[in-house]
Design an enzyme around this catalytic site. Structure first.
Site, short mmCIF file in Angstrom:
data_model
loop_
_atom_site.label_atom_id
_atom_site.label_comp_id
_atom_site.label_asym_id
_atom_site.label_seq_id
_atom_site.Cartn_x
_atom_site.Cartn_y
_atom_site.Cartn_z
N LYS A 40 -2.02 0.59 -11.39
CA LYS A 40 -0.57 0.77 -11.28
C LYS A 40 -0.11 2.24 -11.42
CE LYS A 40 0.77 -2.28 -10.07
NZ LYS A 40 0.33 -2.68 -8.68
N THR A 91 -2.53 4.13 -6.93
CA THR A 91 -3.82 4.01 -6.22
C THR A 91 -3.62 3.86 -4.71
OG1 THR A 91 -4.24 2.48 -8.06
CG2 THR A 91 -6.06 2.89 -6.52
N TRP A 127 -0.99 4.53 -2.93
CA TRP A 127 -0.32 5.72 -2.38
C TRP A 127 -1.36 6.82 -2.10
CZ3 TRP A 127 4.30 8.54 -5.29
CH2 TRP A 127 4.98 9.35 -4.38
N HIS A 159 -10.94 1.93 -10.10
CA HIS A 159 -10.30 2.07 -11.41
C HIS A 159 -11.37 2.24 -12.48
CE1 HIS A 159 -6.56 0.82 -9.62
NE2 HIS A 159 -6.95 -0.41 -9.40
N SER A 207 5.33 -1.34 -14.15
CA SER A 207 4.76 -1.75 -12.87
C SER A 207 3.77 -2.90 -13.07
CB SER A 207 4.08 -0.54 -12.22
OG SER A 207 3.62 -0.85 -10.94
N TYR A 226 1.59 10.89 -10.49
CA TYR A 226 2.50 10.14 -9.61
C TYR A 226 3.84 10.89 -9.54
CZ TYR A 226 5.30 6.04 -8.13
OH TYR A 226 6.14 5.16 -7.48
N PHE A 276 7.17 5.96 0.80
CA PHE A 276 7.36 4.59 0.29
C PHE A 276 7.92 3.69 1.41
CE2 PHE A 276 9.76 1.26 -1.90
CZ PHE A 276 8.78 0.77 -2.75
N MET A 308 5.19 2.98 4.07
CA MET A 308 4.11 2.14 3.52
C MET A 308 4.58 0.72 3.24
SD MET A 308 1.78 4.43 0.96
CE MET A 308 0.82 3.01 0.42
N ARG A 348 7.11 -2.27 -4.94
CA ARG A 348 8.25 -2.82 -5.68
C ARG A 348 9.44 -1.87 -5.63
NH1 ARG A 348 10.19 -2.76 -10.91
NH2 ARG A 348 8.84 -0.96 -11.31
N LYS A 349 9.41 -0.80 -6.44
CA LYS A 349 10.52 0.17 -6.44
C LYS A 349 10.06 1.55 -5.99
CE LYS A 349 14.03 -1.24 -9.75
NZ LYS A 349 14.66 -0.89 -11.04
#
Ligand code: A3P
Length: 290
Positions: free
Chosen positions: A44, A47, A49, A99, A129, A184, A220, A223, A248-249
């Site tokens: 979260k 990754t 992106w 991860h 997230s 991020y 965003f 994608m 999500r956001k």
């Protein structure tokens, strides 16, 4: 899908997607190639992106590849049962997502010239997230409340273990030529500048138009609409799309809509305690805006 977890070398994994056999292979047998690029994160943290950005850079900004091959096939999570073989079969230069905690990383990496891009995110936003993603990804047990999600974070029994151990583990590579870290929040603040920095690290020379294209197709908005990137093609028994989405956001600071003042203050105290040995200040500590 099962929630059942197991512990491997101190970190938590899920029997539905991981196995001890694959984790051992990742560590001892996976042959890292000199031109491999690893996209590594704690879950979260951005990754997908970064995977999009790296693949677009590899294609000189041409979106055909990211528009036609699913994310998990072009850059598989090589520590998963489904991803290991796929990663081995990728065409070089391979972009491999993971991860994996630092102490379980492939030993052959350390004899190679391969590169790691490590993306981190304000852990408060990671928790938020994760809270929402746990409602849709069937291998996560949906937390009873946000408070419970917060407690889980500090109990370090979430998937891939403790965020603190992950970050501190990987930060042992800071300063090495083949390691690049970014947050991020930096991607959010200046995506174009970040892409330029990533290209420099990778030794990739893209012209202005190509860089603009990387920025456009990794935004965003784009994608979220790209079926190959937004996970909407994953079956409902794995990802329940009726309850939410990966995309999500896509903002920084959503934690402010979820943490109470008391939760935030306690978090900051615990954060300081856990990170006191690390001499690196991250973006979210340097600016009050985050
Ligand atoms: P939110 O849940 O806060 O929206 P990961 O890829 O590591 O699973 O992280 C997922 C998070 O990254 C989600 O955060 C998702 O919206 C965000 N994300 C994915 N692609 C993004 C993009 N192009 N720009 C901004 N955020 C993005």
């Amino acid at each position: 899908m099962s929630f059942d977890n197991f512990t491997y070398k101190g970190a938590t994994f899920c029997v539905s997607v991981h196995s001890e056999e694959i984790l051992k292979k990742v560590e001892d047998e996976f042959q890292v190639l000199d031109d491999d690029i690893f996209n590594i994160t704690y879950p979260k943290s951005g990754t997908h992106w970064m995977s999009e950005i790296l693949n677009l850079i590899k294609q000189n900004g041409d979106p055909t590849f990211v528009n036609s091959i699913p994310m998990w096939s072009r850059s598989p999570w090589y520590e998963t049962i489904a991803g290991y073989d796929e990663a081995e079969k990728l065409t070089s230069p391979r972009i491999i997502s993971s991860h994996i905690p630092y102490h379980i990383f492939s030993k052959s990496f350390f004899k190679s010239k391969a590169k790691v891009v490590y993306t981190m995110r304000n852990p408060k936003d990671v928790i938020v997230s994760m809270f929402y993603f746990s409602k849709i990804l069937k291998i996560f047990k949906e937390p009873e409340s946000f408070e419970a999600q917060l407690e889980n974070f500090f109990k370090s029994n979430g998937m891939y273990g403790s965020w603190f151990d992950h970050v501190k583990g990987w930060m042992q590579m800071a300063g090495k030529d083949n390691f690049f870290y970014i947050t991020y929040e930096e991607l959010q603040q200046d995506l174009r500048g970040s892409v330029v920095r990533i290209c420099k690290f990778l030794g990739k020379e893209l012209n202005d138009e190509e860089i603009n294209s990387v920025v456009k197709y990794s935004s965003f908005k784009v994608m979220k609409e790209n079926k190959m990137s937004n996970l909407t093609q994953i079956p409902d028994d794995v990802l329940d799309k009726s309850k939410g989405t990966l995309m999500r956001k896509g903002v920084s600071g959503d934690w402010k809509n979820h943490f109470t003042v008391a939760q935030s203050e306690k978090f900051d105290k615990d954060y300081q305690e856990n990170m006191k040995d690390l001499n690196i200040k991250f973006f979210w500590q340097e600016t009050k805006k985050q």
